[in-house]
Design an enzyme around this catalytic site. Structure first.
Site, PDB file in Angstrom:
ATOM      1  N   GLU A 126       6.117   4.044  -0.583  1.00 43.15           N
ATOM      2  CA  GLU A 126       4.658   4.153  -0.575  1.00 43.15           C
ATOM      3  C   GLU A 126       4.263   5.560  -0.184  1.00 43.15           C
ATOM      4  OE1 GLU A 126       2.330   1.431   1.698  1.00 43.15           O
ATOM      5  OE2 GLU A 126       3.418  -0.340   0.989  1.00 43.15           O
ATOM      6  N   GLU A 168       7.471  -2.725   5.326  1.00 41.68           N
ATOM      7  CA  GLU A 168       7.118  -2.244   6.658  1.00 41.68           C
ATOM      8  C   GLU A 168       7.396  -3.266   7.766  1.00 41.68           C
ATOM      9  OE1 GLU A 168       3.145  -0.655   6.584  1.00 41.68           O
ATOM     10  OE2 GLU A 168       3.697   0.936   5.176  1.00 41.68           O
TER      11      GLU A 168
END
Length: 850
Positions: free
Chosen positions: A544, A303
């Site tokens: 994820e 991220e």
């Protein structure tokens, strides 16, 4: 791996039983001196082959049974040309904190932390790896942090941790697991309220670790055991906008452009210092584990965040991409707070539709604490004040912005800046080259490079081929933002992704379990197809995805009723299956318990709870420690909502997957796949003749499929041309023994001569379509015929693919709750009300006529 075949059976045509020969292992693919995979025929190409005769199992990704996994177009394929559907877990959320983490003394002791034993001690590895194998979750996103490798100081690597890392990853092939190693970060670092980078990175920029929270530069209570109360729930992502994390990300990606005055170590720029340290650390990791068979590839950074880069205004952040909750200072307000000036900032609270709304003001840093060290490289001055972005007016006792669009254009040239093209892509290329060259066995070019965009953003259209590393896998994340934010799930769901992109909110509401499936399917399909549109035919893995176990007020911990968690997990995985993408669920955490959860910022995402598995060691410690069998039921102890997580899926397909649909309530599933034109005659004993009988229905080639596409690539119509030579007939489907214990597995849709066998010990359903011709040609002759036929097909445009469809059910079926929708729930009441209203209207009409 279990060698027993006592629970196996084979059905051919009209369910005629046969005896299985002893299992054999498929031949290992040869690897040439340059690391390319040389094709080897799977035993199933032999017309006399009996289904299930190899010793492999569906969810075994070891090189011994796959010959090595590589990418081709949007698919992962093994050495036999079979498409591999990789699904598994993030291992694990506890990597974010050290083994000797001390909430009471944090952030002290940053140099002496240790991550040896994260995710689990080596002596516990067999039970955890065996558990993942039993559950069919054998593709691992193995999480490490920069802090774990280099916490003591720049260039000082924790060799004990690297040794542990190598030891645990070396075990994966024994259990059929494979992994990609992902460097995890949230909000830059634990010392900024998240996880990832070591403390010294912040100190080299000039931050005082012990003043960050008081000055409003970071929120640290979540990494010190907080985050569980209503007031603190979900605050941690707001740290991306705070001074510490935003400054660090800006310096890392674009320090040479926006912070050229900040120099460290022999006059090096801050960007060069941080990036070189990062790459050196990654080289140490790649050298330690890159040669292992169990390591499929690497992911540069979890991220990534741009910091202040591209920020159009110093007076606010983008509401659609940056969370606003609690006290959220603007960039300029963060500068003021970090310099010790008490400042009133906006306070945001949860709202029904748009997540949050501004509800007031809060005075932060009333004590005037400075975030900057007087003995640091900035001399105690705010870094951005040092660069003339703003200044403090002593006469008026106020701060004022001097360069409002400082982070939008290059301060020197005035050129418009783009974070992706100017900073992210070039560094991704540097990282890829560095890591691949560091793999010690010389086969670094085989490793896959996993990459993702900024969270909550679609794949940027600028991610064109010249910016894509070799063997790239697109690995975005997906969460239902409404559930993540509210920690609640019920009959009503909302497509927040669509709302943030301007869709009419009235079109984003869904009802019931069917509605949640459709809602999540729409979101995930949009995410995946945006990747195909921008990147072309690249594999997509959802790196994820998950849901909080403690949602709906934690009532499940008391009642042990996990209905809503089960329904949401099923809706999410159903959506992933409809999009035909693999995934790694967040997360399997060996240390999760009901009280602390994942013990980081109040999160509780692990569907395995250590506190609920206490009896496992008592009842079956020896079997678990050995981890030799997939039928050790005691491994399920500690699992939550397993019926939603552990489910059938096509693992290795001798062809191209078209559709898969599983119904958790009954256990039934249907699967369709196509044998592409190029592959339909690429193994001995097969012909290219398509048929319309049984499973042998036909579809036209990719050329005609593409005519049905009107809005770019689709998850529903994968390309069929250009598939690698298919050197196997047998398809392997993972079917968990939890479904088959005490039930008869029934396969429908096969045509005469097709065979299947289900081996409960290996949890694998083997499907073997019939070879439609005798094996009379040599491999060379077959390949020549394939090439000739392909040329003719391309010339005529009439290439066809054979489609196989199987429908699997159980007798007796599972008796779960069938999914509901709006009309199923309310059709009766709405109909009754409608009848009454119509009767009243008719009555008044009659009265008027009288």
């Amino acid at each position: 791996m279990a060698e027993s075949i006592d629970s196996s059976f084979i059905l051919v045509g009209a369910e005629q039983s046969q005896v299985l020969p002893p299992p054999s292992r498929p031949p290992t693919t040869n690897v040439s001196s340059v690391g390319t995979l040389e094709p080897v025929h799977h035993p199933s190409v032999d017309p006399t082959y009996v289904a299930g005769s190899t010793s492999s199992y569906a969810h075994d990704w070891s090189r011994d049974t796959t010959g090595g996994i590589r990418t081709h177009g949007r698919h992962f394929v093994d050495a036999y040309g079979r498409v591999c559907n990789l699904r598994g877990v993030n291992l694990s959320g506890n990597c974010k904190t050290p083994v000797n983490d001390d909430h009471a003394t944090f952030p002290a002791g940053a140099e002496t932390v240790t991550f040896v034993g994260r995710s689990f001690p080596l002596d516990k590895a067999p039970q955890h790896l065996a558990r993942l194998r039993r559950w069919g979750l054998t593709f691992v996103r193995f999480l490490i942090t920069w802090e774990a490798v280099e916490h003591e100081g720049p260039g000082i690597y924790d060799v004990s941790y690297l040794s542990y890392l190598r030891s645990v990853l070396s075990l994966l092939p024994q259990y059929g697991l494979t992994a990609f190693v992902a460097l995890h970060q949230d909000v830059w670092s634990r010392y900024a309220g998240g996880s990832g980078a070591p403390a010294w990175t912040l100190e080299h920029v000039g931050f005082d670790l012990h003043a960050l929270e008081e000055s409003g530069a970071a929120w640290l209570r979540g990494v010190c055991g907080g985050g569980h109360t209503e007031a603190e729930r979900g605050l941690w992502p707001c740290g991306y906008q705070k001074l510490a994390a935003s400054t660090m990300a800006t310096c890392f990606w674009a320090g040479d452009v926006f912070a050229p005055k900040l120099r460290v170590r022999d006059g090096a720029s801050i960007q060069r210092f941080l990036q070189d340290a990062f790459l050196d650390m990654w080289e140490a990791v790649a050298r330690a584990v890159g040669d292992l068979d169990g390591v499929l590839g690497f992911e540069m950074m979890n991220e990534p965040h741009r910091g202040y880069v591209d920020l159009p205004s110093l007076h606010g952040f983008d509401y659609n991409t940056d969370l606003h909750l609690g006290d959220v200072p603007s960039a300029f307000q963060s500068f003021l707070l970090g310099t010790g000036h008490p400042t009133n900032v906006d306070h945001w609270t949860r709202s029904f539709l748009m997540l949050t709304r501004r509800t007031g003001k809060t005075l932060l840093n009333p004590q005037g604490r400075k975030a900057w060290r007087e003995d640091g490289p900035t001399g105690g001055q705010d870094l951005w004040e040092m660069h003339g972005v703003w200044e403090w007016d002593d006469t008026k006792n106020i701060g004022k912005v001097l360069r409002e669009s400082y982070f939008v254009n290059d301060p020197t040239t005035g050129r418009k800046i783009d974070w992706y093209t100017d900073f992210y892509y070039p560094f991704l290329k540097r990282w890829t080259e560095r890591v691949r060259s560091a793999v010690s066995n010389g086969h670094g070019h085989e490793k896959l490079s996993f990459a993702e965009p900024i969270p909550n953003e679609f794949c940027p259209t600028s991610w064109t081929p010249e910016h894509q590393p070799p063997n790239m896998v697109f690995a975005p994340h997906w969460y239902d933002l409404r559930v993540l934010f509210d920690k609640a799930h019920g009959e009503f769901s909302v497509n927040v992704q669509a709302i943030s992109r301007g869709v009419n909110p009235l079109k984003t509401f869904y009802w019931g379990h069917k509605g949640a499936r459709d809602n999540f399917s729409t979101q995930i399909r949009s995410l995946v197809e945006a990747g195909y549109s921008s990147l072309g035919e690249r594999p997509v893995i959802i790196g994820e995805c998950g849901l909080p176990m403690d949602m709906n007020g934690r009532v499940a911990f008391k009642s042990d009723d996990w209905t809503w968690q089960r329904r949401m997990m099923d809706a999410m995985i159903t959506a992933l299956e409809r999009a035909s993408v693999g995934f790694t669920l967040w997360n399997y955490n060996p240390e999760n318990d009901d009280t602390r959860g994942d013990d980081w910022n109040g999160e509780n995402f692990s569907w395995f709870s250590n506190s609920r598995s206490a009896h496992a060691h008592v009842h079956a410690s020896k079997r678990i420690e050995l981890g030799l069998s997939q039928d050790t039921k005691e491994l399920d102890l500690g699992g939550r909502i397993l019926d939603a997580v552990v489910r059938p899926y096509p693992a290795k397909t001798a062809g191209v997957p078209l559709s898969f649909e599983y119904e958790m309530a009954t256990g039934a599933f249907a699967y369709s796949w196509a044998v592409p034109p190029l592959s339909s005659s690429s193994f001995p004993g097969a012909t290219a003749t398509a048929t319309t009988e049984g499973t042998g229905t036909t579809v036209q080639g990719e050329q005609q499929q593409q005519q049905r596409l009107t809005k770019g690539p689709s998850v529903r119509t994968p390309p069929l041309r250009g598939h690698p030579q298919l050197l196997a007939r047998e398809t392997e489907i993972f079917v968990p023994s939890q479904l088959t214990r005490g039930r008869r597995l029934i396969v429908n849709g096969l045509k005469a001569g097709d065979a299947y066998v289900y081996d409960e010990a290996r949890q694998t359903l083997f499907i073997l379509p019939v070879a439609t011709a005798t094996q009379t040609q040599t491999q060379t002759q077959t390949q020549t015929q394939t090439q000739t036929q392909t040329a003719e097909e391309q010339q005529s445009g009439q290439a066809v693919s054979v489609v196989h469809t199987v429908r699997v059910r159980f007798d007796p079926p599972l008796e779960g709750e069938l999914p509901n929708d709006f009309w199923g729930d309310f059709a009766g009441p709405i109909g009754a009300v409608s009848v009454v209203l119509l009767a009243l209207v008719a009555y008044y009409v009659l009265l008027e006529r009288i």
